[in-house]
Design a protein around this motif. Structure first.
Motif, mmCIF file in Angstrom:
data_model
loop_
_atom_site.group_PDB
_atom_site.id
_atom_site.type_symbol
_atom_site.label_atom_id
_atom_site.label_comp_id
_atom_site.label_asym_id
_atom_site.label_seq_id
_atom_site.Cartn_x
_atom_site.Cartn_y
_atom_site.Cartn_z
ATOM 1 N N TYR A 78 0.725 -1.162 -0.043
ATOM 2 C CA TYR A 78 -0.119 -0.125 0.183
ATOM 3 C C TYR A 78 0.761 1.195 -0.035
ATOM 4 O O TYR A 78 0.516 2.406 -0.547
ATOM 5 C CB TYR A 78 -0.838 0.160 1.172
ATOM 6 C CG TYR A 78 -1.992 -0.820 1.169
ATOM 7 C CD1 TYR A 78 -2.240 -1.710 0.039
ATOM 8 C CD2 TYR A 78 -3.159 -0.510 2.200
ATOM 9 C CE1 TYR A 78 -3.184 -2.738 0.060
ATOM 10 C CE2 TYR A 78 -4.235 -1.530 1.834
ATOM 11 C CZ TYR A 78 -4.497 -2.606 0.806
ATOM 12 O OH TYR A 78 -5.605 -3.122 0.579
ATOM 13 N N GLU A 79 2.076 1.190 0.815
ATOM 14 C CA GLU A 79 2.795 2.503 1.037
ATOM 15 C C GLU A 79 3.476 2.506 -0.363
ATOM 16 O O GLU A 79 3.537 3.757 -0.919
ATOM 17 C CB GLU A 79 4.056 2.370 1.789
ATOM 18 C CG GLU A 79 4.885 3.215 1.986
ATOM 19 C CD GLU A 79 4.088 4.691 2.216
ATOM 20 O OE1 GLU A 79 4.382 5.677 1.894
ATOM 21 O OE2 GLU A 79 3.248 4.633 3.144
ATOM 22 N N ALA A 80 3.920 1.548 -1.273
ATOM 23 C CA ALA A 80 4.397 1.559 -2.487
ATOM 24 C C ALA A 80 3.389 2.284 -3.700
ATOM 25 O O ALA A 80 3.704 3.185 -4.330
ATOM 26 C CB ALA A 80 5.046 0.358 -3.145
ATOM 27 N N LEU A 81 2.294 1.897 -3.547
ATOM 28 C CA LEU A 81 1.223 2.271 -4.567
ATOM 29 C C LEU A 81 0.930 3.815 -4.185
ATOM 30 O O LEU A 81 0.508 4.721 -4.895
ATOM 31 C CB LEU A 81 -0.160 1.591 -4.077
ATOM 32 C CG LEU A 81 -0.159 0.095 -4.660
ATOM 33 C CD1 LEU A 81 -1.295 -0.646 -4.097
ATOM 34 C CD2 LEU A 81 -0.221 -0.066 -6.195
ATOM 35 N N ARG A 82 0.865 4.154 -2.934
ATOM 36 C CA ARG A 82 0.821 5.708 -2.357
ATOM 37 C C ARG A 82 1.779 6.464 -3.219
ATOM 38 O O ARG A 82 1.692 7.486 -3.644
ATOM 39 C CB ARG A 82 0.655 5.817 -0.847
ATOM 40 C CG ARG A 82 -0.691 5.605 -0.387
ATOM 41 C CD ARG A 82 -0.823 5.944 1.081
ATOM 42 N NE ARG A 82 0.167 5.103 2.045
ATOM 43 C CZ ARG A 82 -0.544 3.872 2.631
ATOM 44 N NH1 ARG A 82 -1.930 3.693 2.331
ATOM 45 N NH2 ARG A 82 0.167 3.212 3.147
ATOM 46 N N ALA A 83 3.050 5.687 -2.855
ATOM 47 C CA ALA A 83 4.185 6.625 -3.491
ATOM 48 C C ALA A 83 4.222 6.809 -5.005
ATOM 49 O O ALA A 83 4.734 7.774 -5.483
ATOM 50 C CB ALA A 83 5.360 6.016 -3.174
ATOM 51 N N GLU A 84 3.591 5.994 -5.767
ATOM 52 C CA GLU A 84 3.260 6.016 -7.045
ATOM 53 C C GLU A 84 1.917 6.680 -7.663
ATOM 54 O O GLU A 84 2.034 7.057 -8.651
ATOM 55 C CB GLU A 84 3.484 4.458 -7.837
ATOM 56 C CG GLU A 84 4.887 4.108 -7.380
ATOM 57 C CD GLU A 84 4.808 2.563 -7.492
ATOM 58 O OE1 GLU A 84 3.792 1.850 -7.840
ATOM 59 O OE2 GLU A 84 5.677 1.720 -7.179
ATOM 60 N N GLY A 85 1.521 7.191 -6.506
ATOM 61 C CA GLY A 85 0.186 7.704 -7.022
ATOM 62 C C GLY A 85 -1.192 6.810 -7.453
ATOM 63 O O GLY A 85 -2.331 7.482 -7.900
ATOM 64 N N PHE A 86 -1.231 5.506 -7.180
ATOM 65 C CA PHE A 86 -2.170 4.809 -7.325
ATOM 66 C C PHE A 86 -3.030 4.473 -6.244
ATOM 67 O O PHE A 86 -3.905 3.714 -6.136
ATOM 68 C CB PHE A 86 -1.510 3.408 -7.955
ATOM 69 C CG PHE A 86 -1.019 3.326 -9.206
ATOM 70 C CD1 PHE A 86 -1.823 3.429 -10.277
ATOM 71 C CD2 PHE A 86 0.334 3.714 -9.766
ATOM 72 C CE1 PHE A 86 -1.768 3.589 -11.720
ATOM 73 C CE2 PHE A 86 0.871 3.833 -10.904
ATOM 74 C CZ PHE A 86 -0.208 3.808 -11.933
ATOM 75 N N LEU A 87 -2.640 5.003 -4.998
ATOM 76 C CA LEU A 87 -3.599 4.914 -3.998
ATOM 77 C C LEU A 87 -3.261 6.124 -3.007
ATOM 78 O O LEU A 87 -2.278 6.798 -3.101
ATOM 79 C CB LEU A 87 -2.965 3.777 -2.933
ATOM 80 C CG LEU A 87 -3.943 3.210 -1.795
ATOM 81 C CD1 LEU A 87 -4.959 2.351 -2.554
ATOM 82 C CD2 LEU A 87 -2.967 2.430 -0.981
ATOM 83 N N GLU A 88 -4.588 6.377 -2.465
ATOM 84 C CA GLU A 88 -4.695 7.560 -1.630
ATOM 85 C C GLU A 88 -5.254 7.167 -0.294
ATOM 86 O O GLU A 88 -6.078 6.050 -0.223
ATOM 87 C CB GLU A 88 -5.572 8.858 -2.322
ATOM 88 C CG GLU A 88 -5.005 9.189 -3.338
ATOM 89 C CD GLU A 88 -5.856 10.482 -4.189
ATOM 90 O OE1 GLU A 88 -6.691 10.969 -3.325
ATOM 91 O OE2 GLU A 88 -5.586 11.099 -5.017
ATOM 92 N N SER A 89 -5.020 7.790 0.659
ATOM 93 C CA SER A 89 -5.416 7.256 2.239
ATOM 94 C C SER A 89 -5.772 8.349 3.134
ATOM 95 O O SER A 89 -5.208 9.361 2.729
ATOM 96 C CB SER A 89 -4.448 6.354 2.696
ATOM 97 O OG SER A 89 -4.068 5.190 1.824
ATOM 98 N N ARG A 90 -6.734 8.301 3.987
ATOM 99 C CA ARG A 90 -7.033 9.309 4.900
ATOM 100 C C ARG A 90 -7.407 8.627 6.250
ATOM 101 O O ARG A 90 -8.249 7.482 5.970
ATOM 102 C CB ARG A 90 -8.129 10.269 4.445
ATOM 103 C CG ARG A 90 -8.151 11.306 5.519
ATOM 104 C CD ARG A 90 -8.873 12.586 4.953
ATOM 105 N NE ARG A 90 -9.990 12.307 4.318
ATOM 106 C CZ ARG A 90 -10.510 13.135 3.430
ATOM 107 N NH1 ARG A 90 -9.740 14.352 2.954
ATOM 108 N NH2 ARG A 90 -11.737 12.960 2.718
#
Length: 499
Positions: A78-90
């Motif tokens: 999930y962290e890798a996907l967030r870094a690549e712009g494919f996942l957002e979280s709140r």
């Protein structure tokens, strides 16, 4: 406020992810870490549209349990996907899929590339050919000559122009299937016809039996209508349907609708024989299932010695079981968005009544153009051009793929527009992604299945030939090498190709 608009369950996501199987690693090749493989899998699902953008993903603990991996692995993915712009979280809202800035939102169907992108990309995503001129131009001119009387009316014909309904009915009658104009509704393409049928018979939560594989855009249409898809495997090779499986599904699942392509099936190219058609109609009648027969490929036989079976509706003389869908889009031109439904008069009346809340009717000028083609020898001559073009493309594409990718397996269909290819153990999803990077667009097998089936396949349409087919095969071979090595192409752009 949460930014997600839908949700993907842990079990569903696990099924989609575990379907993505690559060929076993060869000597000297390296497998990525588990978290990286998981992140790549989710990214592929988003890029292909199989997991929509803005879909909430399962919590880390839930997905870890479903995949039998550690929570640390999921957290790192999930962290890798967030870094690549494919996942957002709140915090408090969870994590949802996204696409990086500048990336197009992935399509969930098989839309053609815009014309301006065709200089550098060979498009094998859409099974459609250019118009068979001069017949398109002649048909439009003929339509303009017939237009003035219609221009003095309101222009809304929910059932279709009476002249075209009568012409289509006469064409069925000439095939030995007596048909009245009251049994015909003209639609905006075959997709419009099937959408109307699904809304009339297949409300949200209703079961719909579909061939496995089946046409990707129809599957997506049914999913978005809220249907529960029941896949029925095709018989081996190009031999049509597995009737034992069909009888079992119709008996046990009792689907409200069954959707089939009996004539040069999309994507496999299979042709169901007379006996299979008769037995399927009988089984559907016994189960109380409405059988929707898609005839859009029925005139696209490519070999001279093909003997076409009777239409599926010919085995339902009472008209109580089979609804037939036809179209000008495949046999003539995709830009001619004219389709039709043949069914019992009461079904047609219900479809027409329901249509008033959708699109009101089909464009008059295009109906007049198709009517002109049917009323002259234009249709037959245009379709013959289409067959010759598809036949040549098929033979040249088959030769090119066999030379460049000898490990890929397929049977050559005798009609239709598509080749269904087993990719030698490679992931179709990863081939599709690598293909985009090297300049060839190809749809992966899972788009034509349910819940991640057919990962080891791609569909190749007969839309290119000659030097373009050769180059497409070369680029597919390059994509295959990328997938086999687990590597990437970096930022290298595909070279411009001029036919």
């Amino acid at each position: 406020m949460a930014q997600w608009t839908s949700a993907v369950g842990a079990a569903q996501l696990a099924r989609l992810l575990t379907s993505q199987q690559d060929r076993p690693a060869g000597p000297g090749s390296r497998r990525p870490p588990a978290y990286r493989a998981l992140a790549d899998g989710v990214r592929l699902l988003v890029l292909e549209g199989r997991v929509p953008v803005a879909a909430r993903l399962p919590a880390e603990r839930e997905l870890a349990l479903a995949l039998s991996v550690s929570r640390t692995t999921v957290a790192a993915a999930y962290e890798a996907l967030r870094a690549e712009g494919f996942l957002e979280s709140r915090r408090g809202a969870g994590s949802w899929t996204a696409v990086p800035a500048g990336n197009p939102v992935p399509a969930r169907g098989l839309e053609p590339l815009p014309p301006e992108a065709l200089g550098s990309m060979i498009d094998l995503g859409c099974a459609a050919l250019p118009a068979p001129e001069p017949w398109l131009t002649r048909a439009v001119r003929g339509a303009l000559e017939e237009l003035p009387p219609y221009a003095h009316t309101h222009g809304d014909y929910p059932a279709g122009l009476p002249a075209l309904r009568s012409m289509i009915a006469d064409r069925y009658t000439a095939r030995g299937i007596p048909t009245m104009p009251e049994q015909i509704m003209v639609t905006t393409g075959a997709m419009g016809a099937i959408d109307a049928i699904c809304h009339l018979f297949g409300g949200r939560g209703e079961r719909i039996a579909v061939e496995s594989p089946s046409y990707a855009n129809i599957l997506q249409l049914m999913r978005e209508a809220g249907a529960r898809l029941v896949p029925v495997a095709m018989a081996e090779g190009l031999t049509g349907w597995d009737m034992d499986r069909w009888r079992q599904v119709l008996r046990e699942a009792a689907p409200r609708i069954a959707y089939v392509v009996a004539d040069f099936h999309n994507p496999t190219g299979a042709l169901a024989d007379d006996d299979q058609r008769r037995r399927l109609v009988d089984a559907a009648r016994s189960a109380g299932t409405v059988l929707v027969a898609d005839e859009t490929m029925s005139e696209l036989w490519l070999d001279a010695d093909v003997e076409m079976p009777r239409a599926v509706c010919a085995f339902d003389p009472a008209g109580s079981t089979v609804i037939t869908v036809g179209s000008a889009s495949k046999a003539f031109w995709a830009g001619m968005r004219i389709g039709w439904v043949r069914a019992a008069p009461d079904v047609i009346r219900s479809l027409v009544a329901a249509r008033a809340y959708a699109d009101m009717g089909t464009p008059v000028l295009e109906q007049l153009a198709v009517n002109w083609l049917f009323g002259t020898d234009g249709w037959e001559r245009a379709v013959e051009i289409r067959r010759a073009q598809a036949r040549q493309n098929r033979d040249e594409l088959v030769g090119a793929v066999r030379r460049e990718l000898p490990d890929w397996e397929f049977e050559v269909p005798r009609g239709g527009l598509t080749l269904w290819v087993r990719t030698g153990g490679l992931s179709g999803s990863r081939l599709a992604e690598a293909g985009e990077r090297v300049g060839v667009r190809v749809p992966s097998g899972p788009r034509f299945g349910v819940d991640g089936a057919f990962e080891g396949y791609v569909r190749l349409p007969f839309t290119v030939g000659g030097a373009v087919a050769e180059e497409a095969a070369v680029r597919l071979s390059a994509a295959a090498r990328i997938v086999e090595s687990g590597g990437t192409t970096g930022t290298d752009a595909p070279r411009t190709f001029v036919a």
